[in-house]
Design a protein around this motif. Structure first.
Motif, PDB file in Angstrom:
ATOM      1  N   ILE A  51       0.844  -1.195   0.000  1.00  0.00           N
ATOM      2  CA  ILE A  51       0.000   0.000   0.000  1.00  0.00           C
ATOM      3  C   ILE A  51       0.877   1.243   0.000  1.00  0.00           C
ATOM      4  CG2 ILE A  51      -1.656   1.363   1.336  1.00  0.00           C
ATOM      5  CD1 ILE A  51      -2.793  -1.223   2.412  1.00  0.00           C
ATOM      6  N   PHE A  52       0.544   2.187  -0.869  1.00  0.00           N
ATOM      7  CA  PHE A  52       1.186   3.499  -0.892  1.00  0.00           C
ATOM      8  C   PHE A  52       0.238   4.499  -0.240  1.00  0.00           C
ATOM      9  CE2 PHE A  52       3.824   1.374  -3.866  1.00  0.00           C
ATOM     10  CZ  PHE A  52       4.973   2.122  -4.060  1.00  0.00           C
ATOM     11  N   ILE A  53       0.671   5.128   0.856  1.00  0.00           N
ATOM     12  CA  ILE A  53      -0.120   6.174   1.512  1.00  0.00           C
ATOM     13  C   ILE A  53       0.410   7.522   1.033  1.00  0.00           C
ATOM     14  CG2 ILE A  53      -0.830   7.190   3.715  1.00  0.00           C
ATOM     15  CD1 ILE A  53      -0.371   4.429   4.998  1.00  0.00           C
ATOM     16  N   ILE A  54      -0.318   8.140   0.100  1.00  0.00           N
ATOM     17  CA  ILE A  54       0.134   9.390  -0.521  1.00  0.00           C
ATOM     18  C   ILE A  54      -0.975  10.438  -0.389  1.00  0.00           C
ATOM     19  CG2 ILE A  54       1.516  10.240  -2.462  1.00  0.00           C
ATOM     20  CD1 ILE A  54       1.359   7.456  -3.669  1.00  0.00           C
ATOM     21  N   SER A  55      -1.645  10.419   0.739  1.00  0.00           N
ATOM     22  CA  SER A  55      -2.757  11.320   1.036  1.00  0.00           C
ATOM     23  C   SER A  55      -2.234  12.528   1.830  1.00  0.00           C
ATOM     24  CB  SER A  55      -3.810  10.557   1.833  1.00  0.00           C
ATOM     25  OG  SER A  55      -3.206   9.875   2.920  1.00  0.00           O
TER      26      SER A  55
END
Length: 306
Positions: A51-55
């Protein structure tokens, strides 16, 4: 779904990373804060390979809490935005979590290591680092999360300065930040578009870090070592060496240029991001663990801005 990558966030930076994943022919899907709450999206993310968390910054912690036990995670900096959250993530299992301070993969980091070792430059005495970009002068900045103090409590300090703070902390060990001035010079939104940070190193050297969204695009840094000076200036890197350079009268003279390299620091941003993503994917694909040292330094860098 096991070979699928989930991405949380679909802003400009997310699209940069999506393009990198497309180039690497990785399967991925994108969701955001508005629709992640639905159970089917949570389930799909939980079943993802990574998972990429780019928020926005203020959302990082809640997603880390949800997915920390099930997936490899690539989380944009800063990991968290409060001291209470920091206490909790210190207890996380570092083996599958990567916090993206991608300046660690930059030409600045690479050159600092190379020249320090090759020329035996010794301790860092002082450095001045400048990052400037006119984001606050653009019309869309008003509605950008970066100008909203609820979403970005410390503005440019936590989005830009933190990269330089982490770089310094990673290679030179920060003792403390003893002064930070935050300003909203543009008067757009209610967060901060300009910051000046003063840092003390464990060896008692000093660093100034200046970041702004309210001026021309510019990247400049100068590092004064015991035995030489490295300058990163717009399109070139220069080493002046050695410190003990004397003229015919045996007086100190400006050291000669011993190393010079032409670079493009804006292209280097994308290159370092690609290296960062590549490093993350390599660990994931080989089912390896991330380094505890990198996790601990990321936590320390995050703590310095809180």
């Amino acid at each position: 779904m096991k070979n699928e990558i989930g991405i949380i966030g679909n802003g400009r930076h997310s699209k940069r990373i999506q393009n990198i994943l497309k180039f690497k022919k990785k399967k991925f899907f994108v969701t955001n804060s508005r629709n992640i709450k639905y159970k089917n999206n949570i389930d799909r993310l939980n079943k993802s390979k990574a998972i990429f968390i780019i928020s926005p910054n203020d959302t990082h912690f809640k997603y880390l809490e949800i997915f920390k036990d099930n997936n490899y995670i690539f989380c944009e900096k800063p990991p968290v935005s409060s001291k209470m959250q920091l206490i909790k993530i210190k207890k996380y299992n570092y083996k599958k979590i990567f916090f993206n301070f991608n300046k660690r993969f930059s030409i600045i980091a690479e050159t600092l290591q190379l020249l320090r070792k090759k020329f035996k430059l010794g301790e860092l005495v002082y450095a001045n680092m400048i990052s400037s970009k006119g984001l606050a002068l653009k019309r869309e900045y008003k509605n950008n999360w970066r100008s909203n103090i609820k979403k970005s409590k410390k503005g440019v300090f936590e989005t830009v300065s933190i990269h330089d703070i982490d770089l310094i902390n990673y290679y030179f060990k920060v003792k403390k930040i003893y002064k930070t001035n935050l300003k909203n010079l543009s008067k757009v939104g209610d967060s901060f578009d300009t910051s000046l940070t003063k840092i003390k190193l464990e060896n008692d050297g000093y660093i100034n870090i200046f970041s702004t969204y309210y001026s021309s695009l510019m990247r400049k840094s100068i590092f004064f070592f015991k035995n030489g000076v490295i300058e990163f200036d717009t399109d070139k890197i220069i080493l002046r060496y050695p410190t003990k350079t004397l003229d015919k009268k045996k007086e100190f003279a400006i050291p000669k240029i011993k190393f010079k390299k032409i670079v493009n620091f804006e292209k280097d941003y994308m290159l370092s991001l690609k290296k960062s993503v590549h490093y993350f994917l390599n660990v994931v694909d080989k089912n390896k663990n991330f380094k505890k040292k990198d996790f601990d330094i990321s936590i320390k860098s995050n703590s310095l801005i809180l």
